[in-house]
Scaffold this motif. Sequence first.
Motif, PDB file in Angstrom:
ATOM      1  N   UNK A   4       0.745  -8.075 -24.534  1.00 16.35           N
ATOM      2  CA  UNK A   4       1.920  -7.325 -24.977  1.00 16.35           C
ATOM      3  C   UNK A   4       2.239  -6.231 -23.958  1.00 16.35           C
ATOM      4  N   UNK A   5       3.515  -6.144 -23.573  1.00 16.14           N
ATOM      5  CA  UNK A   5       3.979  -5.111 -22.656  1.00 16.14           C
ATOM      6  C   UNK A   5       5.086  -4.325 -23.340  1.00 16.14           C
ATOM      7  N   UNK A   6       4.922  -3.022 -23.364  1.00 14.26           N
ATOM      8  CA  UNK A   6       5.871  -2.129 -24.017  1.00 14.26           C
ATOM      9  C   UNK A   6       6.557  -1.284 -22.947  1.00 14.26           C
ATOM     10  N   UNK A   7       7.868  -1.187 -23.041  1.00 15.48           N
ATOM     11  CA  UNK A   7       8.620  -0.341 -22.101  1.00 15.48           C
ATOM     12  C   UNK A   7       9.450   0.669 -22.876  1.00 15.48           C
ATOM     13  N   UNK A   8       9.523   1.839 -22.328  1.00 16.49           N
ATOM     14  CA  UNK A   8      10.351   2.899 -22.893  1.00 16.49           C
ATOM     15  C   UNK A   8      11.468   3.171 -21.892  1.00 16.49           C
ATOM     16  N   UNK A   9      12.706   3.153 -22.344  1.00 17.90           N
ATOM     17  CA  UNK A   9      13.822   3.327 -21.430  1.00 17.90           C
ATOM     18  C   UNK A   9      13.815   4.682 -20.738  1.00 17.90           C
ATOM     19  N   UNK A  10      14.404   4.730 -19.571  1.00 18.13           N
ATOM     20  CA  UNK A  10      14.436   5.971 -18.803  1.00 18.13           C
ATOM     21  C   UNK A  10      15.071   7.113 -19.587  1.00 18.13           C
ATOM     22  N   UNK A  11      16.092   6.788 -20.357  1.00 15.50           N
ATOM     23  CA  UNK A  11      16.809   7.812 -21.125  1.00 15.50           C
ATOM     24  C   UNK A  11      16.185   8.057 -22.495  1.00 15.50           C
ATOM     25  N   UNK A  12      15.109   7.356 -22.775  1.00 13.31           N
ATOM     26  CA  UNK A  12      14.380   7.485 -24.055  1.00 13.31           C
ATOM     27  C   UNK A  12      15.255   7.179 -25.265  1.00 13.31           C
ATOM     28  N   UNK A  13      16.178   6.217 -25.102  1.00 15.36           N
ATOM     29  CA  UNK A  13      16.986   5.783 -26.229  1.00 15.36           C
ATOM     30  C   UNK A  13      16.693   4.337 -26.612  1.00 15.36           C
ATOM     31  N   UNK A  14      15.824   3.669 -25.868  1.00 12.48           N
ATOM     32  CA  UNK A  14      15.580   2.273 -26.150  1.00 12.48           C
ATOM     33  C   UNK A  14      14.168   1.903 -25.728  1.00 12.48           C
ATOM     34  N   UNK A  15      13.699   0.804 -26.298  1.00  9.50           N
ATOM     35  CA  UNK A  15      12.369   0.312 -25.970  1.00  9.50           C
ATOM     36  C   UNK A  15      12.356  -1.195 -26.140  1.00  9.50           C
ATOM     37  N   UNK A  16      11.427  -1.825 -25.461  1.00  8.94           N
ATOM     38  CA  UNK A  16      11.262  -3.262 -25.618  1.00  8.94           C
ATOM     39  C   UNK A  16       9.790  -3.609 -25.718  1.00  8.94           C
TER      40      UNK A  16
END
Lengths: 113, 116
Positions: free
Chosen positions: A61-73
């Motif tokens: 599992x790989x989790x990413x947090x968007x640069x603007x901290x408004x989204x994640x995957x």
Amino acid sequence: TQLLEQSPQFLSIQEGENLTVYCNSSSVFSSLQWYRQEPGEGPVLLVTVVTGGEVKKLKRLTFQFGDARKDSSLHITAAQPGDTGLYLCAGTFSGAGSYQLTFGKGTKLSVIP
Amino acid sequence: DVKVTQSSRYLVKRTGEKVFLECVQDMDHENMFWYRQDPGLGLRLIYFSYDVKMKEKGDIPEGYSVSREKKERFSLILESASTNQTSMYLCASRTIMGQPYQETQYFGPGTRLLVL
């Protein structure tokens, strides 16, 4: 009330395939969490992300947090039947009271053997 | 490991009955929560408590009350159960870390309540 949108709502894939689920908000997260809930059980925390651009890995599992901290995957590589469950994102928002964690409605994943 | 237990996994009650759902945590957490979970609606916060005898309404408190007499125990009460309270009820307790702010909620296994 802050809203988290999760997509897709349902996902059914074959064992071995890759998948990505998304969590979005129009507001900035102070922190964001991903939980997995198996049928008949309560949610269990998988990961917390707090820094824009952060990437965390938990086995496949790989989790990413968007640069603007408004989204994640959440990306799952080579899905297995044991990955089946409801994946929930949950966030706390900048400036909001610290007592409430806002949950998305979840992505229900089925991995078919 | 943190353990959150709920008194019942399944309950069947009749309309108008008073229903008690009990939750116990063993990690000395100050904050505890009650949610209900319904298909298509996700987790919705009913009440939370940030200390003994302290409680605050969440998003959907109507028809519910809570009690927190001891730190480890948080009870949800349905004063007069109705069919629209048929749901999965989840209890959680929480830890908080400082800078940057991070919280972790630990959930119980849930109580599936059917009101006939």
